[in-house]
Design an enzyme around this catalytic site. Structure first.
Site, short mmCIF file in Angstrom:
data_model
loop_
_atom_site.label_atom_id
_atom_site.label_comp_id
_atom_site.label_asym_id
_atom_site.label_seq_id
_atom_site.Cartn_x
_atom_site.Cartn_y
_atom_site.Cartn_z
N SER A 133 0.83 -1.09 -0.24
CA SER A 133 -0.36 0.11 -0.47
C SER A 133 1.05 1.22 0.47
O SER A 133 2.05 0.84 0.49
CB SER A 133 -1.28 0.05 1.00
OG SER A 133 -1.60 1.10 1.25
N TYR A 135 -3.05 -0.28 10.14
CA TYR A 135 -3.13 -0.90 9.00
C TYR A 135 -1.55 -0.54 8.56
O TYR A 135 -0.73 -0.86 7.37
CB TYR A 135 -3.58 -0.50 8.34
CG TYR A 135 -4.18 -0.84 6.57
CD1 TYR A 135 -4.62 -1.75 6.39
CD2 TYR A 135 -3.54 0.64 6.23
CE1 TYR A 135 -4.51 -2.40 4.68
CE2 TYR A 135 -3.90 0.29 4.58
CZ TYR A 135 -4.16 -0.75 4.24
OH TYR A 135 -3.81 -1.53 2.64
#
Length: 683
Positions: A560, A573
């Site tokens: 990501s 995250y």
């Protein structure tokens, strides 16, 4: 031009008969045999009655035959070819002349067996490859056994390579024996004829059933001899676990010349044969029917270790036997090749028999690998029947070579379409049932790969496969990526289904958007377990298979932009994505010596089709940024340099680029797919 079925009802009769015959493996094998019908139509040019022959074309399959798979020729022109037949020494020239006999345009290319159908003076002809009949055809006492079983109804024809002369021979027999219903072709198969489609089909089925009954009534009860105790099959669970361990090792040796996909078979038929006293003798004799050995090579590679032997010792023995097999096959080629022969097509085995475990078969794709295994099962059945009645005596090695390296077979290979970019590649995509994973599955599949969809949502994976057409190149595997045993089982299921593994995409993920003070230990552990731990577990198990497979490979991480971008309410995250990003670098450094490349993709938020965003992450992120949830994708786009929304297909394109072959020297790298987020630039 009219559809064939509009020319005559004989076409629909032929298709229906062919489909019924081709649906039963006892009758004929996949893509084996051919059928025909003759009918009189009004010629569109002369206006006169004209006889046409409708015959299954080259390379087609009876079970799935449609109009476009039929070749249509003028019957009288096929007969006129007798006037220009130059003899057996120039037999192959006749195939090109079939093109001058064609009626109209389109349709399939005429097969080598067209003369058999055209020259026999009957309206309907079947040519099939039934196991029971080929057992007669490959028996040392074949002519006598055929006479005893069939009398004058089904006659014997000595082996002759398929072609125009064989058509002449069969036509002569049919003409000189008006009471005969067909003939057995030595070493090959069955041909029957009749004046109606129903009667031709009945004659074929009656002959097959009569041969089966004759073998049962007259054959030895143990044609392969007693089983060898040390080769007794392992219990099913143990057997299949061992097969999964062996699959990547065996695929590696079967792919030295060309990348192969594998198929595993452990049916009772196979297990009985590979545990028998006759295994080595019969395996060395090889298959006989041309359709069999064209897909299985003339003989298999046979492992001679005990089923539960030490894996390291078994692996060493596999590699030794492989070297011996390659030397033996090369010697076979050199014994028979002439200066006109095509180049050797590869010396690796297509069938590997492992006593106590099963049969591993190989091909350029999953279907070809499965069909190769089916053909060898046909060959086992043939050997059993022949040994029960007499002695198995296949056609000579020279004749096998003449078929295998026939110019006409080479021409078939040249007509094959260029393989797709990922043909022969085997991939596992975690979290593959939805969102980014689904898009990657679809892209890899469209590019020719076999793909295992590994997802906690097993029903979702199965549903996706159904939506994609239920292809045998797709496998649904239910797995919790946080559980070590389930990850190992998922990798084993993939290697057992397809033979090995070339690509892993670590895509499974989830996210919870919370501030630091609101993030619980459970929140932290959940995200790290699924993404950091899950990626580690899958990479470890896949690397084990890739290393013993010795075919290099690719491991991809869908990380990501958050691996490098620091945003609010995202500590768990972002931290786990940073963990994944560094796994890429660590594994690239460690696995490079095996040719395994490890790379990552850093997307920005992918809203469309995302399970993560739909499960609450989207609402949370929208609240953080003060936008409506349905406008979150547009918001992400507007904060980027290119002002374009990132879609699952964009991530799939990057995942394809890494594995398609154009980046062979790239490892330890990340590709941002974020429409340009300056704060996430890699530096």
């Amino acid at each position: 031009m009219k559809k064939l079925s509009e020319l005559t009802p004989a076409v629909n009769e032929l298709i229906s008969r062919s489909n019924r015959l081709g649906a039963d493996p006892k009758v004929t094998n996949y893509a084996g045999g051919n059928t025909s019908a003759k009918a009189t139509i009004t010629d569109p040019i002369s206006g006169k009655p004209t006889s046409l022959i409708f015959v299954k074309g080259s390379g087609g399959d009876l079970g799935t035959l449609k109009e476009e798979g039929i070749a249509v020729l003028y019957t009288d022109k096929v007969h006129e070819l007798k006037n220009v037949y130059p003899g057996e020494q120039r037999e192959d020239e006749m195939v090109a002349l079939f093109d001058y006999c064609l009626f109209g345009k389109g349709g399939a290319a005429p097969s080598i067996d067209t003369s058999m159908h055209g020259l026999v003076d009957k309206l309907h002809v079947d040519h099939l490859h039934p196991d029971s009949i080929i057992a007669f055809a490959t028996s040392a006492d074949g002519p006598a056994i055929t006479k005893k079983c069939f009398g004058d109804e089904i006659l014997w024809v000595d082996w002759r390579r398929p072609g125009f002369q064989l058509g002449l021979d069969i036509a002569k027999i049919a003409a000189e024996n008006p009471n005969a219903k067909g003939c057995i072709l030595g070493g090959h198969g069955l041909t029957t004829w009749a004046d109606t489609s129903d009667e031709c089909e009945k004659r074929s089925l009656d002959a097959i059933k009569k041969a089966e009954d004759f073998i049962k009534a007259n054959g030895k009860s143990e044609p392969f001899g007693a089983s060898i105790a040390k080769y007794k099959a392992l219990a099913e669970a143990e057997r299949r676990a061992r097969a999964a361990q062996l699959s990547p090792i065996l695929r590696g040796v079967a792919s030295q010349d060309a990348r192969m996909v594998g198929h595993f078979t452990d049916s009772d038929v196979v297990l009985d044969f590979i545990a028998s006293q006759s295994l080595q003798k019969l395996a060395a004799l090889g298959t006989s029917c041309p359709d069999h050995f064209l897909r299985t090579k003339v003989s298999p590679m046979v492992l001679d270790t005990e089923p539960g032997a030490d894996l390291e010792q078994v692996t060493a023995r596999i590699r030794t036997l492989h070297e011996e097999y390659r030397a033996s096959y090369s010697a076979y080629y050199n014994r028979h090749a002439t200066k006109e022969s095509p180049a050797i097509r590869g010396a690796d085995p297509l069938i590997i028999l492992v006593p106590g475990i099963g049969m591993f078969s190989y091909g350029k794709d999953k279907q070809t690998a499965r069909v190769a295994g089916e053909f060898y099962v046909n060959a086992i059945n043939v050997m059993r029947g022949a040994e029960a009645l007499s002695t198995y005596a296949p056609i000579s090695e020279l004749e096998k070579f003449r078929i295998e390296y026939w110019d006409l077979e080479e021409a078939k290979l040249r007509r094959m379409p260029k393989p797709k970019a990922l043909a022969g590649q085997i991939a596992i995509v975690t979290g593959g049932a939805s969102g980014i994973g689904r898009a990657i599955v679809q892209r890899y599949f469209d590019e020719g790969a076999c793909v295992a969809i590994a997802d906690r949502d097993l029903e979702g994976a199965k549903k996706l496969i159904a939506e994609m057409g239920n292809s045998e190149r797709l496998l649904a595997v239910g797995v919790d990526v946080t559980l070590e045993d389930q990850v190992a089982a998922a990798v084993n299921a993939t290697t057992l289904a397809f033979g090995g593994i070339d690509i892993l995409v670590n895509n499974a993920g989830l996210s919870l958007s919370k501030s630091l003070v609101d993030t619980t230990v459970s929140d932290w552990d959940l995200q790290h377990n699924v993404m950091a731990r899950g990626s580690f577990l899958f990479s470890r198990e896949v690397a084990k298979a890739m290393i013993v497979q010795k075919m290099a490979g690719n491991i991809l991480y869908i990380a990501s932009k958050n691996a490098v971008f620091a945003g609010p309410n995202n500590v768990a995250y972002g931290a786990t994505k940073a963990d994944q990003a560094h796994q890429v670098r660590l594994l690239a450094a460690e696995l490079g010596e095996y040719g395994i490349r490890v790379n990552g993709i850093n997307p920005d938020g992918v809203v469309q089709g995302s399970g993560i965003f739909a499960s609450g992450w989207g609402a949370n992120r929208a609240a953080v940024y003060g936008v409506e949830e349905e406008k979150l994708g547009a918001f992400y786009a507007q904060r980027s340099i290119l002002k374009l929304e990132v879609l699952p297909s964009h991530i799939a394109a990057a995942a394809f680029a890494f594995v398609a072959g154009d980046l062979p020297l790239t490892t330890g790298s990340h590709i941002p797919v974020d429409s340009g987020v300056a704060s996430a630039f890699l530096r």
